[in-house]
Design a protein around this motif. Structure first.
Motif, PDB file in Angstrom:
ATOM      1  N   GLY A  91       0.798  -1.222   0.000  1.00 29.70           N
ATOM      2  CA  GLY A  91       0.000   0.000   0.000  1.00 29.70           C
ATOM      3  C   GLY A  91       0.827   1.267   0.000  1.00 29.70           C
ATOM      4  O   GLY A  91       0.302   2.367   0.236  1.00 29.70           O
ATOM      5  N   ARG A  92       2.122   1.147  -0.252  1.00 27.77           N
ATOM      6  CA  ARG A  92       3.007   2.319  -0.293  1.00 27.77           C
ATOM      7  C   ARG A  92       3.299   2.616  -1.758  1.00 27.77           C
ATOM      8  O   ARG A  92       4.133   1.969  -2.384  1.00 27.77           O
ATOM      9  CB  ARG A  92       4.286   2.038   0.493  1.00 27.77           C
ATOM     10  CG  ARG A  92       4.033   1.860   1.983  1.00 27.77           C
ATOM     11  CD  ARG A  92       5.197   1.254   2.731  1.00 27.77           C
ATOM     12  NE  ARG A  92       6.464   1.867   2.367  1.00 27.77           N
ATOM     13  CZ  ARG A  92       7.555   1.173   2.074  1.00 27.77           C
ATOM     14  NH1 ARG A  92       7.528  -0.161   2.066  1.00 27.77           N
ATOM     15  NH2 ARG A  92       8.672   1.784   1.765  1.00 27.77           N
ATOM     16  N   GLY A 116      -1.744   4.606 -11.106  1.00 26.80           N
ATOM     17  CA  GLY A 116      -2.255   5.121  -9.843  1.00 26.80           C
ATOM     18  C   GLY A 116      -1.213   5.495  -8.818  1.00 26.80           C
ATOM     19  O   GLY A 116      -1.560   5.922  -7.708  1.00 26.80           O
ATOM     20  N   PHE A 117       0.079   5.367  -9.163  1.00 29.03           N
ATOM     21  CA  PHE A 117       1.130   5.805  -8.238  1.00 29.03           C
ATOM     22  C   PHE A 117       1.186   7.337  -8.216  1.00 29.03           C
ATOM     23  O   PHE A 117       0.860   8.007  -9.200  1.00 29.03           O
ATOM     24  CB  PHE A 117       2.494   5.275  -8.693  1.00 29.03           C
ATOM     25  CG  PHE A 117       2.737   3.835  -8.346  1.00 29.03           C
ATOM     26  CD1 PHE A 117       3.633   3.488  -7.344  1.00 29.03           C
ATOM     27  CD2 PHE A 117       2.069   2.817  -9.021  1.00 29.03           C
ATOM     28  CE1 PHE A 117       3.867   2.159  -7.026  1.00 29.03           C
ATOM     29  CE2 PHE A 117       2.288   1.487  -8.717  1.00 29.03           C
ATOM     30  CZ  PHE A 117       3.189   1.152  -7.717  1.00 29.03           C
ATOM     31  N   GLU A 118       1.610   7.872  -7.090  1.00 31.16           N
ATOM     32  CA  GLU A 118       1.835   9.309  -6.971  1.00 31.16           C
ATOM     33  C   GLU A 118       3.336   9.572  -7.004  1.00 31.16           C
ATOM     34  O   GLU A 118       4.093   9.002  -6.215  1.00 31.16           O
ATOM     35  CB  GLU A 118       1.246   9.845  -5.667  1.00 31.16           C
ATOM     36  CG  GLU A 118       1.356  11.358  -5.544  1.00 31.16           C
ATOM     37  CD  GLU A 118       0.736  11.890  -4.257  1.00 31.16           C
ATOM     38  OE1 GLU A 118       0.927  13.091  -3.962  1.00 31.16           O
ATOM     39  OE2 GLU A 118       0.078  11.096  -3.535  1.00 31.16           O
ATOM     40  N   VAL A 119       3.760  10.409  -7.938  1.00 32.13           N
ATOM     41  CA  VAL A 119       5.176  10.708  -8.113  1.00 32.13           C
ATOM     42  C   VAL A 119       5.418  12.178  -7.800  1.00 32.13           C
ATOM     43  O   VAL A 119       4.798  13.067  -8.395  1.00 32.13           O
ATOM     44  CB  VAL A 119       5.661  10.398  -9.545  1.00 32.13           C
ATOM     45  CG1 VAL A 119       7.126  10.796  -9.711  1.00 32.13           C
ATOM     46  CG2 VAL A 119       5.475   8.911  -9.855  1.00 32.13           C
ATOM     47  N   ARG A 140       7.302  10.748   2.793  1.00 31.19           N
ATOM     48  CA  ARG A 140       6.054  10.416   3.483  1.00 31.19           C
ATOM     49  C   ARG A 140       6.099   8.977   3.995  1.00 31.19           C
ATOM     50  O   ARG A 140       6.930   8.186   3.542  1.00 31.19           O
ATOM     51  CB  ARG A 140       4.863  10.573   2.524  1.00 31.19           C
ATOM     52  CG  ARG A 140       4.761  11.928   1.920  1.00 31.19           C
ATOM     53  CD  ARG A 140       3.558  12.166   1.026  1.00 31.19           C
ATOM     54  NE  ARG A 140       2.884  11.037   0.446  1.00 31.19           N
ATOM     55  CZ  ARG A 140       2.093  11.126  -0.642  1.00 31.19           C
ATOM     56  NH1 ARG A 140       1.934  12.300  -1.247  1.00 31.19           N
ATOM     57  NH2 ARG A 140       1.483  10.059  -1.124  1.00 31.19           N
ATOM     58  N   PRO A 141       5.223   8.618   4.903  1.00 32.26           N
ATOM     59  CA  PRO A 141       5.189   7.221   5.385  1.00 32.26           C
ATOM     60  C   PRO A 141       4.935   6.217   4.267  1.00 32.26           C
ATOM     61  O   PRO A 141       5.381   5.069   4.352  1.00 32.26           O
ATOM     62  CB  PRO A 141       4.045   7.229   6.401  1.00 32.26           C
ATOM     63  CG  PRO A 141       3.985   8.644   6.881  1.00 32.26           C
ATOM     64  CD  PRO A 141       4.318   9.491   5.686  1.00 32.26           C
ATOM     65  N   ASP A 142       4.210   6.640   3.213  1.00 37.30           N
ATOM     66  CA  ASP A 142       3.889   5.702   2.133  1.00 37.30           C
ATOM     67  C   ASP A 142       4.865   5.806   0.954  1.00 37.30           C
ATOM     68  O   ASP A 142       4.598   5.254  -0.116  1.00 37.30           O
ATOM     69  CB  ASP A 142       2.452   5.913   1.645  1.00 37.30           C
ATOM     70  CG  ASP A 142       2.237   7.288   1.025  1.00 37.30           C
ATOM     71  OD1 ASP A 142       3.006   8.225   1.337  1.00 37.30           O
ATOM     72  OD2 ASP A 142       1.292   7.433   0.219  1.00 37.30           O
ATOM     73  N   ALA A 173      11.807   3.418   2.640  1.00 34.73           N
ATOM     74  CA  ALA A 173      11.854   3.652   1.193  1.00 34.73           C
ATOM     75  C   ALA A 173      13.167   3.157   0.608  1.00 34.73           C
ATOM     76  O   ALA A 173      14.235   3.337   1.197  1.00 34.73           O
ATOM     77  CB  ALA A 173      11.676   5.134   0.894  1.00 34.73           C
ATOM     78  N   TYR A 174      13.085   2.541  -0.548  1.00 33.42           N
ATOM     79  CA  TYR A 174      14.285   2.100  -1.251  1.00 33.42           C
ATOM     80  C   TYR A 174      14.900   3.285  -1.989  1.00 33.42           C
ATOM     81  O   TYR A 174      14.188   4.137  -2.529  1.00 33.42           O
ATOM     82  CB  TYR A 174      13.947   0.969  -2.224  1.00 33.42           C
ATOM     83  CG  TYR A 174      13.569  -0.296  -1.502  1.00 33.42           C
ATOM     84  CD1 TYR A 174      14.545  -1.139  -0.986  1.00 33.42           C
ATOM     85  CD2 TYR A 174      12.229  -0.628  -1.296  1.00 33.42           C
ATOM     86  CE1 TYR A 174      14.206  -2.291  -0.292  1.00 33.42           C
ATOM     87  CE2 TYR A 174      11.872  -1.771  -0.605  1.00 33.42           C
ATOM     88  CZ  TYR A 174      12.871  -2.596  -0.100  1.00 33.42           C
ATOM     89  OH  TYR A 174      12.532  -3.721   0.600  1.00 33.42           O
TER      90      TYR A 174
END
Length: 378
Positions: A91-92, A116-119, A140-142, A173-174
């Motif tokens: 969900g991230r 649907g990803f946010e960049v 962000r956490p996600d 995050a990677y």
């Protein structure tokens, strides 16, 4: 008259020692590294394993973290698109990158956006580098991935990878770095183990075209959760199927080994060449595109007031081979997205020229370049 080649950011000449190694494994020891039943296959497998060591040593990695690919474009796609399934599971689905990335990063990100990803695409400073605080504010956490190139292919500006790594800290995050322009030339920053993935192209490091790697570091015992983009064969731990091009892999390994021993000499030679070139161009009152304090010694991106880059390329074509942007977008006459993102004036962007060289480059005819550009002033 043979033009002096000054487009090493597009591709470098192949080191003669690399040519010898490639030729040997192309013509003499030509076995398939997947053949287990005879000496030809064993010799090929051993050379591939040696190349993994040579590549991983240069970035302080482990041999089994090296996945051979066709080049940094494929590596970038695997690093970015390969994380999509993991992002959906967790969900991230937020990604941080920059507006000055190579198209091999920007276009995979566009594909994820369509899914649907946010960049968040960070703008650079006017000097062409990404402020680590901008990464901090965007995190962000996600956030599942942060992708920032090591050295910009157009401006030669080195990005503050170490500072960004500190910002990321223990965040899950990677961290992916397109290291095509840096691998083997900018050594210490790429050894930071907070960088999870590094994309590499052999033809930027005096090896042949068609071979690169993705270095995907483990976190403890956990590998980066990548899903392969292709299937069939199981090579490269299932992440990149297909018969390994042993001769090209041997060439990249040799190039990495040479870089490990000689990169400091290259920096000195390239720095001297840049100092001389800037002196030759000084009478033109050139405008530098990219913070000179952060630009690598083998790249100069500049504009000459009153001179359009297309006219300059025509005037210089029999003297030097140069470009006015990325080789991967050279068929397009659109303004540089890198320089535009930095907020530079339109005429400055339109006049930008990129000169890039290496320790193998003969003397740069800087005085003649300056004379021809001077003749084009309006």
């Amino acid at each position: 008259m043979t033009a002096t080649y000054l487009d090493c950011n597009a591709t470098t000449p192949v080191d003669p020692r690399v040519v010898d190694e490639v030729t040997h494994y192309l013509c003499l020891e030509y076995g398939n590294a997947g053949s287990r039943t005879h000496g030809f296959g064993q010799a090929a497998k051993e050379r591939v394993n040696k190349a993994r060591i040579q590549v991983s040593d240069l970035v302080s990695g482990k041999p089994d973290e090296v996945v051979f690919t066709s080049g940094a474009t494929e590596s970038n796609n695997l690093a970015i698109l390969g994380l999509a399934a993991h992002a959906h599971r967790t969900g991230r689905r937020h990604i941080i990158s920059t507006q000055i990335e190579h198209k091999a990063v920007l276009e995979p990100l566009e594909r994820l956006q369509a899914q649907g990803f946010e960049v968040t695409a960070l703008a650079p400073t006017p000097g062409g580098w990404i402020d680590p605080d901008a990464v901090r504010r965007a995190l962000r956490p996600d956030t599942v991935l942060v992708s920032v190139m090591a050295v910009n292919n157009e401006t030669g500006v080195e990005q503050p990878l170490r500072e960004i790594a500190v910002v990321l800290g223990d965040h899950p995050a990677y961290f992916h770095v397109d290291a095509a322009q840096a691998f083997g030339k900018v050594v210490a920053p790429l050894r930071d183990h907070r960088i999870d993935m590094l994309s590499i192209s052999g033809h930027k490091l005096f090896a042949p075209k068609g071979l690169g790697a993705l270095v995907a570091r483990r976190r403890g015992y956990d590998r980066v959760p990548l899903t392969p983009l292709m299937v069939g064969g199981g090579q490269e731990r299932g992440l990149r199927p297909g018969t390994l091009p042993v001769h090209l892999i041997a060439g990249l390994g040799t190039a990495a080994s040479i870089a490990a021993g000689e990169h400091q000499q290259w920096v000195a030679a390239n720095s001297s060449a840049k100092t001389a070139l800037l002196e030759d161009l000084s009478a033109l009152d050139i405008v530098l595109n990219g913070d000179p304090e952060r630009t690598v010694p083998w790249t100069l991106n500049f504009s000459v007031p009153g001179v359009d880059s297309e006219a300059a390329l025509v005037a210089l074509k029999d003297l030097v081979a140069v470009s006015n942007g990325s080789a991967c977008t050279s068929a397009s006459y659109d303004p540089s997205h890198v320089l535009t993102a930095a907020g530079l004036p339109q005429d400055q962007v339109a006049g930008a020229l990129r000169l890039s060289w290496s320790h193998l480059t003969p003397a740069i005819p800087g005085a003649e370049i300056a004379a021809r550009l001077a003749s084009l002033r309006r």
